[in-house]
Scaffold this active site. Structure first.
Site, PDB file in Angstrom:
ATOM      1  N   GLU A 108      23.793  55.360  44.148  1.00  0.00           N
ATOM      2  CA  GLU A 108      23.598  56.104  42.893  1.00  0.00           C
ATOM      3  C   GLU A 108      24.475  57.334  42.918  1.00  0.00           C
ATOM      4  O   GLU A 108      24.540  58.036  43.926  1.00  0.00           O
ATOM      5  CB  GLU A 108      22.146  56.583  42.728  1.00  0.00           C
ATOM      6  CG  GLU A 108      21.183  55.524  42.304  1.00  0.00           C
ATOM      7  CD  GLU A 108      19.785  56.074  42.025  1.00  0.00           C
ATOM      8  OE1 GLU A 108      19.678  57.205  41.499  1.00  0.00           O
ATOM      9  OE2 GLU A 108      18.821  55.379  42.338  1.00  0.00           O
TER      10      GLU A 108
ATOM     11  N   GLU B  68      14.756  56.294  47.209  1.00  0.00           N
ATOM     12  CA  GLU B  68      14.656  57.752  47.407  1.00  0.00           C
ATOM     13  C   GLU B  68      13.327  58.143  48.040  1.00  0.00           C
ATOM     14  O   GLU B  68      12.615  59.029  47.555  1.00  0.00           O
ATOM     15  CB  GLU B  68      14.851  58.488  46.076  1.00  0.00           C
ATOM     16  CG  GLU B  68      16.274  58.402  45.561  1.00  0.00           C
ATOM     17  CD  GLU B  68      16.568  59.308  44.370  1.00  0.00           C
ATOM     18  OE1 GLU B  68      15.614  59.756  43.719  1.00  0.00           O
ATOM     19  OE2 GLU B  68      17.756  59.558  44.102  1.00  0.00           O
TER      20      GLU B  68
HETATM   21  C1  BG6 Z   1      17.311  59.016  40.969  1.00  0.00           C
HETATM   22  C2  BG6 Z   1      16.477  57.799  40.719  1.00  0.00           C
HETATM   23  O1  BG6 Z   1      16.449  60.007  41.357  1.00  0.00           O
HETATM   24  O2  BG6 Z   1      17.996  59.608  39.917  1.00  0.00           O
HETATM   25  C3  BG6 Z   1      16.694  57.126  39.373  1.00  0.00           C
HETATM   26  O3  BG6 Z   1      16.586  56.861  41.748  1.00  0.00           O
HETATM   27  C4  BG6 Z   1      16.939  58.177  38.325  1.00  0.00           C
HETATM   28  O4  BG6 Z   1      15.594  56.301  39.104  1.00  0.00           O
HETATM   29  C5  BG6 Z   1      18.206  58.943  38.697  1.00  0.00           C
HETATM   30  O5  BG6 Z   1      17.019  57.686  37.024  1.00  0.00           O
HETATM   31  C6  BG6 Z   1      18.640  59.981  37.678  1.00  0.00           C
HETATM   32  O6  BG6 Z   1      17.575  60.817  37.356  1.00  0.00           O
HETATM   33  P1  BG6 Z   1      17.169  61.075  35.841  1.00  0.00           P
HETATM   34  O7  BG6 Z   1      15.957  61.914  35.924  1.00  0.00           O
HETATM   35  O8  BG6 Z   1      18.332  61.747  35.223  1.00  0.00           O
HETATM   36  O9  BG6 Z   1      16.911  59.724  35.254  1.00  0.00           O
END
Ligand code: BG6
Length: 482
Positions: A380, A180
């Site tokens: 993701e 990201e």
């Molecule tokens: C993304 C990241 O921004 O979102 C992850 O690559 C992160 O590392 C994921 O865990 C979800 O965000 P959060 O804050 O809910 O853990």
């Protein structure tokens, strides 16, 4: 909606994703140095995580133990196999390999750990997908070099990339450079700047200029890693990793449309360079207008051109809506230089305010594919939620299934109706892990529950949620089924 649910390409990479610092724990084991993720305390939904100067006694650092994957990965991989995963995305923790980032030699114990991990995955028929830097770098590269502001980090990253790509050249095919990378440009908030670039602003810094300089240094480092990787093994598939949050105009007022487009540009800046190998004209113009001096050389430009990526890895969680209409000021969720973010009245949000928008995924896939004409990889996607163990010992996480089902449906439309080339899908947090944003354990994404709470109490025992069975079936039938 056309029914195209059950048709994904034959070798589609169904998987799950995590990151080293959110899962491994063992923060001071096996010769590992301190990393920037090790000095982040736990926060919660409303309290931001703190970044401390080194480790302070009396404070809780959730990443120090995380879910102890470092010692338990063999058992966890058994569960991943049962789930049917074809791919597992994780990151290498740079500070396991070069504990201080500037060491003369790599740490053999750290290298051996990832050998074992990748061997175990491969033995279970699971393809490793590896991010080189997922929101952490050796802490020493902050204390003694001020993070990616400093061009010296380009060389340190290059050496680290070369070391691991050489070592795992026969075990890992799919790589990504910086997780990201484009998250830092939106808000210049401390957490994002720290996790992306290990920057803490100093008095007198022009935040935007400093962020752009650090970003350019990372983009050059990334391109160098791609070049080296391709030399080591031409069969490597090396991608970038973007956070795509489509920005919609809140109204059809053309000024809102223009504001949304300008905000998208700030995110596209990164993939434009990763994919096209050139600094886009809109960025050069903006730097000129703002009087920024960004330091890079002709050689750097040549490297950017030679080190372009093979595919676009990206995360997708939500969308955003912006307006310039001053009568909406009272409703603004966030202010940006050119516009305000408002809650989209057509969407629901999760408990952390992330607006759920499956159509936004299809829209994003179209937008990105049309812009670059390169394969996409959704690395993701998912919904953080509170889970409850019921009296029968089960976790009925139908909210998670609904979220994922709707996103997979949108993905199928993008592939089968719109013609987008998609390599795979690795939903976030296949097993519960420490949240990056809040440091909570109880913001859960996984198909596998981990017994641990926000204060660090729990047995760390693993338990399958109901969504486990659902996702297993999705993988078996290569889609949702009609
Ligand atoms: C993304 C990241 O921004 O979102 C992850 O690559 C992160 O590392 C994921 O865990 C979800 O965000 P959060 O804050 O809910 O853990």
């Amino acid at each position: 909606m056309t029914k195209t649910r059950n048709t994904f390409p034959k070798d589609f990479l169904w998987g799950g994703a995590v990151a080293a610092h959110q899962i491994e724990g063992a923060y001071n084991v096996g010769g590992k140095g301190l990393s920037t993720a090790d000095v982040m305390t736990a926060g919660d939904r409303t309290t931001p995580r703190q970044i401390t100067k080194g480790i302070e006694s009396g404070k809780y650092y959730p990443n120090h133990e995380a879910i102890d994957f470092y010692h338990r990965f063999k058992d966890d991989i058994k569960l991943f196999k049962e789930l049917g995963l074809k791919a597992f995305r994780t990151s290498i923790n740079w500070s396991r390999i070069f504990p201080n980032g500037d060491d003369a030699e790599p740490n053999e114990e750290g290298l051996a750990f990832y050998d074992e991990l990748f061997d175990e995955l491969l033995a279970n028929g699971i393809e490793p997908v590896v991010t080189l830097s997922h929101f952490e770098i050796p802490y020493n590269l902050y204390t003694n070099y001020v993070g990616f502001k400093n061009k010296a980090l380009i060389g340190f990253f290059e050496r680290y990339a070369e070391t691991v790509m050489q070592r795992y050249k026969d075990k890992v095919t799919y790589w990504m450079t910086f997780n990201e990378i484009n998250n830092q440009m939106d808000t210049f908030d401390e957490l994002h700047l720290w996790t992306n670039s290990a920057i803490i602003f100093e008095d007198g810094d022009n935040k935007e200029e400093v962020t752009i300089q650090a970003s350019m240094n990372e983009l050059i480092a990334s391109a160098r890693a791609v070049k080296i990787g391709k030399k080591i093994n031409p069969a490597f598939q090396i991608g970038c990793m973007m956070a795509y949050v489509p920005v919609y105009p809140y109204s059809c007022n053309p000024h809102d449309l223009m504001a949304a487009s300008k905000m998208m540009e700030r995110r596209f800046f990164y993939s434009d360079i990763h994919v096209r190998g050139e600094v886009p004209s809109y960025a050069l113009k903006m730097w000129e207008q703002k009087g920024f001096t960004i330091d890079y050389t002709e050689d750097d430009l040549a490297v950017l051109k030679e080190g372009t990526v093979d595919y676009i890895g990206f995360s997708y969680y939500m969308s955003n809506a912006v307006t310039t209409l001053s009568d909406k000021r009272g409703q603004a969720v966030r202010d940006h230089p050119e516009a305000m973010t408002l809650a989209n009245p057509h969407l629901q949000a999760n408990d952390w305010g992330w607006q759920i928008d499956p159509q936004g995924l299809r829209y994003t896939m179209n937008l990105v594919y049309q812009r670059y004409n390169k394969p996409l990889f959704i690395v993701e996607n998912g919904m953080g939620a509170y889970d409850k163990i019921e009296e029968d010992g089960k976790i009925y996480d139908d909210y998670r299934v609904s979220y994922l089902e709707e996103h997979i449906e949108a993905m199928a439309q993008a592939v089968n109706v719109d013609g987008v080339d998609l390599m795979g899908y690795t939903p976030w947090g296949v097993i519960d892990i420490v949240s990056f944003g809040s440091g909570e354990m109880e913001k859960r994404y996984g198909f596998i529950y981990v017994d641990k709470d926000n204060q660090g109490n729990g047995t760390l025992q693993r338990r399958k949620k109901e969504s486990f069975n659902w996702y297993k079936q999705v993988i078996e039938q290569n889609g949702l089924g009609n």
